[in-house]
Design a protein around this motif. Structure first.
Motif, PDB file in Angstrom:
ATOM      1  N   LEU A 187       0.820  -1.201   0.000  1.00 59.76           N
ATOM      2  CA  LEU A 187       0.000   0.000   0.000  1.00 59.76           C
ATOM      3  C   LEU A 187       0.856   1.254   0.000  1.00 59.76           C
ATOM      4  N   GLN A 188       2.134   1.078  -0.305  1.00 62.19           N
ATOM      5  CA  GLN A 188       3.066   2.189  -0.461  1.00 62.19           C
ATOM      6  C   GLN A 188       3.818   1.973  -1.766  1.00 62.19           C
ATOM      7  N   PRO A 189       4.153   3.048  -2.461  1.00 58.45           N
ATOM      8  CA  PRO A 189       4.928   2.875  -3.702  1.00 58.45           C
ATOM      9  C   PRO A 189       6.331   2.370  -3.416  1.00 58.45           C
ATOM     10  N   ARG A 190       6.870   1.631  -4.359  1.00 62.19           N
ATOM     11  CA  ARG A 190       8.275   1.233  -4.325  1.00 62.19           C
ATOM     12  C   ARG A 190       9.047   2.221  -5.187  1.00 62.19           C
ATOM     13  N   PRO A 191      10.287   2.505  -4.845  1.00 64.10           N
ATOM     14  CA  PRO A 191      11.091   3.395  -5.706  1.00 64.10           C
ATOM     15  C   PRO A 191      11.225   2.800  -7.106  1.00 64.10           C
ATOM     16  N   GLY A 192      11.194   3.658  -8.111  1.00 66.20           N
ATOM     17  CA  GLY A 192      11.395   3.213  -9.486  1.00 66.20           C
ATOM     18  C   GLY A 192      12.809   2.722  -9.687  1.00 66.20           C
ATOM     19  N   GLN A 193      12.954   1.755 -10.551  1.00 64.20           N
ATOM     20  CA  GLN A 193      14.276   1.210 -10.824  1.00 64.20           C
ATOM     21  C   GLN A 193      14.874   1.896 -12.037  1.00 64.20           C
ATOM     22  N   GLY A 194      15.136   3.173 -11.897  1.00 59.73           N
ATOM     23  CA  GLY A 194      15.815   3.904 -12.947  1.00 59.73           C
ATOM     24  C   GLY A 194      14.916   4.757 -13.816  1.00 59.73           C
ATOM     25  N   GLY A 195      14.722   6.000 -13.438  1.00 57.47           N
ATOM     26  CA  GLY A 195      14.134   6.949 -14.350  1.00 57.47           C
ATOM     27  C   GLY A 195      12.643   7.192 -14.265  1.00 57.47           C
ATOM     28  N   TYR A 196      11.977   6.781 -13.207  1.00 54.24           N
ATOM     29  CA  TYR A 196      10.564   7.109 -13.025  1.00 54.24           C
ATOM     30  C   TYR A 196      10.252   7.100 -11.533  1.00 54.24           C
ATOM     31  N   ALA A 197       9.064   7.598 -11.159  1.00 59.74           N
ATOM     32  CA  ALA A 197       8.745   7.830  -9.751  1.00 59.74           C
ATOM     33  C   ALA A 197       8.688   6.564  -8.912  1.00 59.74           C
ATOM     34  N   GLY A 198       8.181   5.470  -9.476  1.00 62.31           N
ATOM     35  CA  GLY A 198       8.114   4.249  -8.694  1.00 62.31           C
ATOM     36  C   GLY A 198       7.110   3.259  -9.234  1.00 62.31           C
ATOM     37  N   ASP A 199       6.962   2.163  -8.491  1.00 64.27           N
ATOM     38  CA  ASP A 199       6.032   1.088  -8.828  1.00 64.27           C
ATOM     39  C   ASP A 199       4.954   1.038  -7.754  1.00 64.27           C
ATOM     40  N   VAL A 200       3.712   0.814  -8.185  1.00 66.77           N
ATOM     41  CA  VAL A 200       2.604   0.710  -7.246  1.00 66.77           C
ATOM     42  C   VAL A 200       1.785  -0.533  -7.557  1.00 66.77           C
ATOM     43  N   SER A 201       1.157  -1.065  -6.527  1.00 67.42           N
ATOM     44  CA  SER A 201       0.264  -2.199  -6.726  1.00 67.42           C
ATOM     45  C   SER A 201      -0.998  -1.709  -7.437  1.00 67.42           C
ATOM     46  N   PRO A 202      -1.720  -2.612  -8.088  1.00 66.56           N
ATOM     47  CA  PRO A 202      -2.988  -2.205  -8.697  1.00 66.56           C
ATOM     48  C   PRO A 202      -3.932  -1.574  -7.670  1.00 66.56           C
ATOM     49  N   LEU A 203      -3.982  -2.123  -6.465  1.00 64.38           N
ATOM     50  CA  LEU A 203      -4.868  -1.597  -5.435  1.00 64.38           C
ATOM     51  C   LEU A 203      -4.504  -0.168  -5.058  1.00 64.38           C
ATOM     52  N   LEU A 204      -3.226   0.105  -4.856  1.00 64.05           N
ATOM     53  CA  LEU A 204      -2.811   1.462  -4.508  1.00 64.05           C
ATOM     54  C   LEU A 204      -3.100   2.424  -5.657  1.00 64.05           C
ATOM     55  N   ALA A 205      -2.837   2.004  -6.880  1.00 65.91           N
ATOM     56  CA  ALA A 205      -3.135   2.858  -8.033  1.00 65.91           C
ATOM     57  C   ALA A 205      -4.617   3.228  -8.046  1.00 65.91           C
ATOM     58  N   TRP A 206      -5.486   2.256  -7.820  1.00 71.41           N
ATOM     59  CA  TRP A 206      -6.921   2.514  -7.825  1.00 71.41           C
ATOM     60  C   TRP A 206      -7.312   3.438  -6.672  1.00 71.41           C
ATOM     61  N   GLN A 207      -6.695   3.262  -5.503  1.00 71.33           N
ATOM     62  CA  GLN A 207      -6.977   4.159  -4.382  1.00 71.33           C
ATOM     63  C   GLN A 207      -6.624   5.597  -4.732  1.00 71.33           C
ATOM     64  N   TRP A 208      -5.458   5.782  -5.360  1.00 72.68           N
ATOM     65  CA  TRP A 208      -5.047   7.129  -5.764  1.00 72.68           C
ATOM     66  C   TRP A 208      -6.021   7.723  -6.773  1.00 72.68           C
ATOM     67  N   VAL A 209      -6.447   6.919  -7.752  1.00 73.25           N
ATOM     68  CA  VAL A 209      -7.378   7.409  -8.772  1.00 73.25           C
ATOM     69  C   VAL A 209      -8.697   7.814  -8.113  1.00 73.25           C
ATOM     70  N   GLN A 210      -9.219   6.966  -7.261  1.00 70.90           N
ATOM     71  CA  GLN A 210     -10.484   7.272  -6.589  1.00 70.90           C
ATOM     72  C   GLN A 210     -10.395   8.531  -5.736  1.00 70.90           C
ATOM     73  N   ALA A 211      -9.250   8.771  -5.138  1.00 69.57           N
ATOM     74  CA  ALA A 211      -9.048   9.944  -4.279  1.00 69.57           C
ATOM     75  C   ALA A 211      -8.750  11.211  -5.089  1.00 69.57           C
ATOM     76  N   GLY A 212      -8.622  11.080  -6.415  1.00 67.01           N
ATOM     77  CA  GLY A 212      -8.308  12.230  -7.255  1.00 67.01           C
ATOM     78  C   GLY A 212      -6.845  12.615  -7.244  1.00 67.01           C
ATOM     79  N   GLU A 213      -5.995  11.754  -6.697  1.00 67.83           N
ATOM     80  CA  GLU A 213      -4.564  12.036  -6.613  1.00 67.83           C
ATOM     81  C   GLU A 213      -3.815  11.658  -7.884  1.00 67.83           C
ATOM     82  N   ALA A 214      -4.407  10.779  -8.690  1.00 65.65           N
ATOM     83  CA  ALA A 214      -3.708  10.269  -9.873  1.00 65.65           C
ATOM     84  C   ALA A 214      -4.683  10.096 -11.027  1.00 65.65           C
ATOM     85  N   VAL A 215      -4.113  10.106 -12.206  1.00 66.02           N
ATOM     86  CA  VAL A 215      -4.838   9.814 -13.447  1.00 66.02           C
ATOM     87  C   VAL A 215      -4.322   8.479 -13.958  1.00 66.02           C
ATOM     88  N   LEU A 216      -5.242   7.579 -14.284  1.00 62.84           N
ATOM     89  CA  LEU A 216      -4.883   6.264 -14.818  1.00 62.84           C
ATOM     90  C   LEU A 216      -4.755   6.355 -16.332  1.00 62.84           C
TER      91      LEU A 216
END
Length: 146
Positions: free
Chosen positions: A11-40
């Protein structure tokens, strides 16, 4: 690709492995989208979204175009438009490979972009079938099929 520790979803992002913000689980991505924090942004081809399924409300923006898998010349402009509201981007592909490349490119363009681990379909099982070992659909997140 496992994204959990002892069976618990990250439920927390992992650091990206070279050149991007990070990796997130599908569940966390959906939580961010629902909260208006992210665009899918679904970076699979139009054909994949049409035939395999899509996430309602996601922005369809192919990283590569089918057939032939040529780079999408409109990707840069499209991903900039997707981020115009200032939210972070969560990028989805079939299995989490193209979305890493797309997240790296979005980051080069000055955007905050995350890869969604496992992708839409997840990893293949021993019979080479997808959808049984992780992925957006596997986790019961919203999707539709035409």
């Amino acid at each position: 690709m496992r994204h959990d520790v002892d069976g618990a979803l990250l439920l927390q992002p992992r650091p990206g492995q070279g050149g991007y913000a990070g990796d997130v689980s599908p569940l966390l991505a959906w939580q961010w989208v629902q909260a208006g924090e992210a665009v899918l942004v679904d970076v699979r081809t139009d054909a994949e979204r049409e035939w395999v399924g899509f996430v309602p409300g996601a922005i369809g923006l192919a990283w590569k175009q089918w057939p032939g898998m040529a780079m999408n010349a409109a990707f840069d402009d499209g991903v900039r438009q997707a981020a115009a509201g200032g939210q972070k981007l969560v990028l989805l592909c079939r299995s989490g490979v193209r979305s890493v490349a797309a997240a790296k490119r979005a980051t080069e363009l000055g955007l905050q972009a995350y890869n969604i681990l496992e992708g839409f379909e997840g990893d293949p099982d021993p019979q080479a079938h997808r959808g049984r070992r992780g992925g957006w659909r596997f986790h019961g997140l919203p999707w539709r099929q035409n």
